[in-house]
Design an enzyme around this catalytic site. Structure first.
Site, PDB file in Angstrom:
ATOM      1  N   PHE A 132       0.851  -1.192   0.000  1.00  0.00           N
ATOM      2  CA  PHE A 132       0.000   0.000   0.000  1.00  0.00           C
ATOM      3  C   PHE A 132       0.889   1.246   0.000  1.00  0.00           C
ATOM      4  O   PHE A 132       1.760   1.390   0.865  1.00  0.00           O
ATOM      5  CB  PHE A 132      -0.905  -0.008   1.236  1.00  0.00           C
ATOM      6  CG  PHE A 132      -2.015   0.996   1.157  1.00  0.00           C
ATOM      7  CD1 PHE A 132      -3.001   0.881   0.188  1.00  0.00           C
ATOM      8  CD2 PHE A 132      -2.075   2.059   2.045  1.00  0.00           C
ATOM      9  CE1 PHE A 132      -4.026   1.807   0.110  1.00  0.00           C
ATOM     10  CE2 PHE A 132      -3.100   2.994   1.971  1.00  0.00           C
ATOM     11  CZ  PHE A 132      -4.081   2.863   1.004  1.00  0.00           C
TER      12      PHE A 132
ATOM     13  N   ASP B  98       0.548  -4.518   8.893  1.00  0.00           N
ATOM     14  CA  ASP B  98      -0.574  -3.623   8.629  1.00  0.00           C
ATOM     15  C   ASP B  98      -1.807  -4.501   8.508  1.00  0.00           C
ATOM     16  O   ASP B  98      -1.950  -5.261   7.548  1.00  0.00           O
ATOM     17  CB  ASP B  98      -0.332  -2.825   7.340  1.00  0.00           C
ATOM     18  CG  ASP B  98      -1.398  -1.756   7.113  1.00  0.00           C
ATOM     19  OD1 ASP B  98      -2.514  -1.903   7.661  1.00  0.00           O
ATOM     20  OD2 ASP B  98      -1.128  -0.789   6.370  1.00  0.00           O
TER      21      ASP B  98
ATOM     22  N   TYR C 216     -11.920   1.962  10.106  1.00  0.00           N
ATOM     23  CA  TYR C 216     -13.042   2.358   9.243  1.00  0.00           C
ATOM     24  C   TYR C 216     -13.371   1.374   8.127  1.00  0.00           C
ATOM     25  O   TYR C 216     -14.295   1.624   7.348  1.00  0.00           O
ATOM     26  CB  TYR C 216     -12.785   3.740   8.632  1.00  0.00           C
ATOM     27  CG  TYR C 216     -11.462   3.915   7.936  1.00  0.00           C
ATOM     28  CD1 TYR C 216     -11.252   3.441   6.654  1.00  0.00           C
ATOM     29  CD2 TYR C 216     -10.414   4.586   8.578  1.00  0.00           C
ATOM     30  CE1 TYR C 216     -10.032   3.610   6.023  1.00  0.00           C
ATOM     31  CE2 TYR C 216      -9.191   4.760   7.945  1.00  0.00           C
ATOM     32  CZ  TYR C 216      -9.011   4.275   6.668  1.00  0.00           C
ATOM     33  OH  TYR C 216      -7.798   4.440   6.044  1.00  0.00           O
ATOM     34  N   LYS C 217     -12.682   0.253   8.045  1.00  0.00           N
ATOM     35  CA  LYS C 217     -13.005  -0.745   7.017  1.00  0.00           C
ATOM     36  C   LYS C 217     -13.954  -1.776   7.622  1.00  0.00           C
ATOM     37  O   LYS C 217     -15.126  -1.504   7.808  1.00  0.00           O
ATOM     38  CB  LYS C 217     -11.728  -1.368   6.462  1.00  0.00           C
ATOM     39  CG  LYS C 217     -10.809  -0.353   5.770  1.00  0.00           C
ATOM     40  CD  LYS C 217      -9.607  -1.030   5.156  1.00  0.00           C
ATOM     41  CE  LYS C 217      -8.571  -0.008   4.673  1.00  0.00           C
ATOM     42  NZ  LYS C 217      -9.053   0.827   3.557  1.00  0.00           N
TER      43      LYS C 217
ATOM     44  N   ARG D 110     -12.381  -3.318  -7.983  1.00  0.00           N
ATOM     45  CA  ARG D 110     -12.281  -4.046  -6.719  1.00  0.00           C
ATOM     46  C   ARG D 110     -13.670  -4.173  -6.096  1.00  0.00           C
ATOM     47  O   ARG D 110     -14.366  -3.169  -5.905  1.00  0.00           O
ATOM     48  CB  ARG D 110     -11.323  -3.305  -5.787  1.00  0.00           C
ATOM     49  CG  ARG D 110     -10.789  -4.117  -4.639  1.00  0.00           C
ATOM     50  CD  ARG D 110      -9.708  -3.367  -3.891  1.00  0.00           C
ATOM     51  NE  ARG D 110     -10.199  -2.136  -3.292  1.00  0.00           N
ATOM     52  CZ  ARG D 110      -9.640  -1.521  -2.252  1.00  0.00           C
ATOM     53  NH1 ARG D 110      -8.540  -2.024  -1.723  1.00  0.00           N
ATOM     54  NH2 ARG D 110     -10.130  -0.411  -1.781  1.00  0.00           N
TER      55      ARG D 110
END
Length: 402
Positions: free
Chosen positions: A125, A191, A216-217, A361
């Site tokens: 990422f 991560d 927040y995911k 995605r």
């Protein structure tokens, strides 16, 4: 292999997580396949946010740091996350963002080392790499990028690695990586942003000592929800981190002139916690009470398998692990007009996302999605691709966020 809508309905009828669907406040007619980027609002999180603002803040004012338990909320919510990642309750704390926490942990690992070396895989990422670039520029550490899946090089001090890859959904072998790192004398910072609240993981059992992740995911804590830090107690007490703010002090309200770090992971806190967003995250975490994460991971894989099977006749190239393989809650496809196709789907109420340069995605959050919704989303994708409705000019317009 194909699957029918009736078979999807049968899967929904047998779903052990079906009761949780009504706990989310989603718009009517929307199939939300982007919970891997931003989770939707749980009803209890919205209620807690309103209560925290209108009662604790409006009426309690500053007294709420004590009366409403604001001061200890980062630790209490951190203990809830600890249950989801196989960590001791006292080894996780809510603080800052993933980027800031990654900086703090990486900096702590290379502090006082001569010519330290930090590494990240080349396709990780991007923001994780950006943070390490900045840290290297400040400290003189050497940053090296290694090929995905390559052996850990000798002489490395710290490696940053995602447990679930953000583009493909591939899942790393945490235990194997940790064993390899131990042999090489390196530390791994995991991560967990695309893994926490989704995978059935146990950091303590598998030897992980350092991790960061967002709220927040799959934790559904809301846009910009605060992140968390995990540092095993024995490791935490031998490190100091450079952002030595007052919330990481052993006694912040003594207002001592010099910094003394708190014990354990608490020393990785820094500034004052954002109570409104933290309260929403804390309430969202309560949804996991009594939920078996093995069921969560199994449903995520099954939803992804269903989608991949339904999309197979389209001939789209996928970069995600195949049907039956372990992966995160997503399936990613490559198409040169991926952006336009995704916009056409969003216009039909099927919300996924696009990642440059050409990746569509689709995320499969197990707590609120049904098998029928995923079947219907695949049907919509097939219609958009086969009929080329994505060619309409309005679907090529790009905003600041894609």
């Amino acid at each position: 292999m194909t699957i029918t809508r009736e078979e999807a309905e049968e899967l929904d009828a047998a779903d052990p997580l079906a009761r949780l669907r009504t706990e989310f406040d989603l718009p009517e007619g929307v199939i939300y396949l982007d919970g891997n980027s931003l989770g939707p609002p749980p009803r209890q999180a919205l209620a807690r946010l309103e209560d925290t603002a209108s009662k604790e803040w409006r009426q309690g004012l500053i007294r709420s740091w004590n009366d409403a338990g604001w001061f200890d909320l980062p630790k209490r919510a951190g203990a809830k996350i600890a249950q989801l990642i196989g960590a001791a309750p006292s080894d996780v704390i809510i603080a800052d963002s993933v980027s800031v926490n990654l900086f703090k942990v990486a900096a702590a690992l290379i502090a006082r080392k001569r010519a330290p070396i930090i590494a990240i895989e080349a396709n990780e990422f991007p923001t994780d790499a950006y943070i390490l670039e900045g840290l290297a520029g400040l400290t003189g550490a050497r940053l090296t990028r290694i090929a995905a899946g390559a052996p850990i090089p000798a002489g490395l001090d710290a490696l940053v690695k995602s447990l679930v890859h953000y583009r493909t959904g591939a899942v790393a072998d945490l235990r194997a990586v940790e064993k390899q790192a131990t042999v090489k004398g390196a530390s791994v910072i995991w991560d967990l942003s695309h893994a926490v609240g989704l995978l059935d993981i146990n950091l303590t059992r598998d030897g992980a000592r350092y991790a960061v992740g967002c709220g927040y995911k799959f934790l559904n804590g809301g846009p910009g929800a605060p992140a968390f830090v995990y540092v095993a107690e024995k490791a935490a007490n031998v490190h100091s981190q450079p952002l030595s703010g007052w919330m990481g002090h052993v006694a912040p309200f003594d207002f001592a002139p010099d910094y003394r770090p708190a014990r354990g992971v608490a020393r990785f806190a820094a500034g004052t916690p954002p109570i409104l967003s933290l309260a929403a995250l804390d309430a969202a975490l309560d949804l996991f009470e009594g939920v078996n994460l093995a069921d969560v991971e199994a449903k995520a894989r099954a939803l992804g398998d269903l989608f991949l099977k339904c999309c197979a006749p389209l001939g789209l190239e996928t970069i995600s692990p195949p049907v039956g393989a372990r992966r995160g809650a997503q399936a990613s496809f490559i198409h040169e007009n991926g952006f336009e196709i995704m916009q056409a789907l969003i216009a039909r109420g099927v919300i996924g996302d696009f990642r440059a340069p050409n990746i569509m995605r689709f995320g499969f959050s197990p707590l609120f999605l049904s098998y029928v919704q995923v079947f219907d989303a695949a049907t919509a994708l097939a219609d958009v691709v086969r009929n080329e409705t994505w060619r309409a000019p309005e679907y090529s317009r790009r905003g600041a966020v894609t």
